[in-house]
Design a protein around this motif. Structure first.
Motif, PDB file in Angstrom:
ATOM      1  N   LEU A   1      20.327  -6.833  10.062  1.00 45.67           N
ATOM      2  CA  LEU A   1      19.056  -6.213   9.746  1.00 45.67           C
ATOM      3  C   LEU A   1      18.164  -7.035   8.889  1.00 45.67           C
ATOM      4  O   LEU A   1      16.649  -6.869   9.063  1.00 45.67           O
ATOM      5  N   ALA A   2      18.831  -8.862   8.966  1.00 49.49           N
ATOM      6  CA  ALA A   2      17.794  -9.806   8.983  1.00 49.49           C
ATOM      7  C   ALA A   2      16.426  -9.627  10.246  1.00 49.49           C
ATOM      8  O   ALA A   2      15.364  -9.636  10.050  1.00 49.49           O
ATOM      9  N   ALA A   3      17.082  -9.160  11.179  1.00 48.60           N
ATOM     10  CA  ALA A   3      16.198  -9.142  12.612  1.00 48.60           C
ATOM     11  C   ALA A   3      14.977  -7.972  12.496  1.00 48.60           C
ATOM     12  O   ALA A   3      14.321  -8.490  12.062  1.00 48.60           O
ATOM     13  N   ASP A   4      15.647  -6.431  11.998  1.00 47.85           N
ATOM     14  CA  ASP A   4      14.752  -5.836  11.865  1.00 47.85           C
ATOM     15  C   ASP A   4      13.898  -6.245  10.492  1.00 47.85           C
ATOM     16  O   ASP A   4      12.452  -5.956  10.516  1.00 47.85           O
TER      17      ASP A   4
ATOM     18  N   LEU B   1       9.414  -5.768  10.702  1.00 47.19           N
ATOM     19  CA  LEU B   1       8.845  -5.928  10.110  1.00 47.19           C
ATOM     20  C   LEU B   1       7.527  -6.402   9.279  1.00 47.19           C
ATOM     21  O   LEU B   1       6.824  -6.092   8.458  1.00 47.19           O
ATOM     22  N   ARG B   2       8.321  -7.608   8.865  1.00 52.62           N
ATOM     23  CA  ARG B   2       7.563  -8.492   8.113  1.00 52.62           C
ATOM     24  C   ARG B   2       6.306  -9.038   8.983  1.00 52.62           C
ATOM     25  O   ARG B   2       5.440  -9.070   8.732  1.00 52.62           O
ATOM     26  N   GLU B   3       6.830  -9.304   9.990  1.00 53.81           N
ATOM     27  CA  GLU B   3       5.545  -9.885  10.849  1.00 53.81           C
ATOM     28  C   GLU B   3       4.525  -8.573  11.083  1.00 53.81           C
ATOM     29  O   GLU B   3       3.737  -8.355  11.307  1.00 53.81           O
ATOM     30  N   THR B   4       4.968  -7.543  11.185  1.00 57.05           N
ATOM     31  CA  THR B   4       4.014  -6.554  11.618  1.00 57.05           C
ATOM     32  C   THR B   4       3.341  -6.115   9.838  1.00 57.05           C
ATOM     33  O   THR B   4       2.018  -6.324  10.467  1.00 57.05           O
TER      34      THR B   4
ATOM     35  N   TYR C   1      28.853  -0.160  10.652  1.00 58.43           N
ATOM     36  CA  TYR C   1      28.149  -1.055   9.267  1.00 58.43           C
ATOM     37  C   TYR C   1      27.161  -1.405  10.116  1.00 58.43           C
ATOM     38  O   TYR C   1      27.155  -1.932  11.184  1.00 58.43           O
ATOM     39  N   ARG C   2      25.955  -2.632   9.639  1.00 57.94           N
ATOM     40  CA  ARG C   2      25.441  -3.729  10.791  1.00 57.94           C
ATOM     41  C   ARG C   2      25.322  -4.635   9.678  1.00 57.94           C
ATOM     42  O   ARG C   2      25.400  -4.826   9.049  1.00 57.94           O
ATOM     43  N   ALA C   3      25.225  -5.961  11.075  1.00 60.62           N
ATOM     44  CA  ALA C   3      25.268  -7.213  10.756  1.00 60.62           C
ATOM     45  C   ALA C   3      24.428  -7.527  10.000  1.00 60.62           C
ATOM     46  O   ALA C   3      23.215  -7.026  10.299  1.00 60.62           O
ATOM     47  N   LEU C   4      24.571  -8.407   8.817  1.00 62.29           N
ATOM     48  CA  LEU C   4      23.484  -8.900   8.505  1.00 62.29           C
ATOM     49  C   LEU C   4      22.500  -9.644   8.930  1.00 62.29           C
ATOM     50  O   LEU C   4      21.083  -9.884   8.997  1.00 62.29           O
ATOM     51  N   ASP C   5      22.967 -10.353  10.408  1.00 60.06           N
ATOM     52  CA  ASP C   5      22.424 -11.034  11.213  1.00 60.06           C
ATOM     53  C   ASP C   5      20.690  -8.991  12.110  1.00 60.06           C
ATOM     54  O   ASP C   5      19.973  -9.485  12.268  1.00 60.06           O
TER      55      ASP C   5
ATOM     56  N   LEU D   1      18.660  -6.691   2.434  1.00 57.07           N
ATOM     57  CA  LEU D   1      17.843  -6.552   3.061  1.00 57.07           C
ATOM     58  C   LEU D   1      17.577  -4.896   3.596  1.00 57.07           C
ATOM     59  O   LEU D   1      16.701  -4.376   3.996  1.00 57.07           O
ATOM     60  N   VAL D   2      18.547  -3.817   3.268  1.00 61.21           N
ATOM     61  CA  VAL D   2      18.217  -2.911   3.279  1.00 61.21           C
ATOM     62  C   VAL D   2      16.409  -1.961   2.624  1.00 61.21           C
ATOM     63  O   VAL D   2      16.858  -1.385   2.804  1.00 61.21           O
ATOM     64  N   ASP D   3      17.739  -2.346   1.135  1.00 60.71           N
ATOM     65  CA  ASP D   3      16.026  -1.916   0.536  1.00 60.71           C
ATOM     66  C   ASP D   3      14.822  -2.658   0.997  1.00 60.71           C
ATOM     67  O   ASP D   3      14.038  -2.053   1.030  1.00 60.71           O
ATOM     68  N   ASP D   4      14.760  -3.793   1.588  1.00 56.37           N
ATOM     69  CA  ASP D   4      13.630  -4.911   2.177  1.00 56.37           C
ATOM     70  C   ASP D   4      12.903  -3.346   3.041  1.00 56.37           C
ATOM     71  O   ASP D   4      11.816  -3.447   3.321  1.00 56.37           O
ATOM     72  N   ILE D   5      14.395  -3.579   4.360  1.00 59.11           N
ATOM     73  CA  ILE D   5      13.981  -2.741   5.254  1.00 59.11           C
ATOM     74  C   ILE D   5      13.042  -0.933   4.596  1.00 59.11           C
ATOM     75  O   ILE D   5      12.548  -0.802   5.271  1.00 59.11           O
TER      76      ILE D   5
END
Length: 170
Positions: A106-109, A113-116, A100-104, A55-59
């Motif tokens: 990161l997934a929300a961010d 971004l994917r919707e945009t 530390y950012r929780a997976l949820d 998720l970090v890489d994807d963001i």
């Protein structure tokens, strides 16, 4: 001192299901449900191990792609779409290596971004007939395709080790 990780706990749960519960399940439906639960436990284990970095890489990839798309759109006079991308990018929290950012989270961010990106792609598809000969337009579309290919590959890097070679599922 031994530290018990989430991965250790998931493996222990799976081993208990395999060694203690599976032998006592007599009917096909129960065995099938147990097999499904074991597959899902393994999927959770693999996700815990890999999803955060994915998720970090994807963001990061999405942010770079959207910055480039914003530049292209602003350059061709599509300021409303460019401003929308800028607004989305401005909403995201800045990277903070001390937290530390929780997976949820990161997934929300990533979802925002994917919707945009989806909205931008839909826009680019609507103007395809008038811009298809523009090299910058073709480059923007190629960058989106390359991102999509990499996203599918990343999903495969999580799904494949979780399920392949582990027997049938329901």
């Amino acid at each position: 001192m031994t530290i018990v990780t989430v991965t250790d706990l998931l493996r222990t749960i799976d081993a208990t299901l395999a060694e203690k519960v599976a032998p006592s399940v007599g009917d096909v439906g129960g065995r099938s449900a147990l097999a499904t639960v074991r597959h899902l436990l393994n999927f959770v284990r693999v996700r815990v191990e890999r999803e955060g970095q994915t998720l970090v890489d994807d963001i990061a990839a999405l942010q770079r792609l959207l910055i480039d798309l914003r530049g292209y759109l602003a350059g061709v006079g599509d300021s409303a779409m460019a401003d929308g991308i800028a607004d989305t990018l401005g909403m995201l929290p800045p990277p903070d290596s001390a937290r530390y950012r929780a997976l949820d989270e990161l997934a929300a961010d990533a979802a925002v971004l994917r919707e945009t990106l989806h909205v931008a792609l839909a826009f680019l598809q609507r103007v395809r007939d008038t811009r298809r000969d523009d090299p910058a337009y073709r480059a923007a579309r190629a960058a989106i395709r390359a991102y999509t290919v990499r996203q599918i590959e990343q999903e495969g890097e999580i799904v494949a080790p979780a399920f392949f070679g582990r027997g049938p599922r329901r």
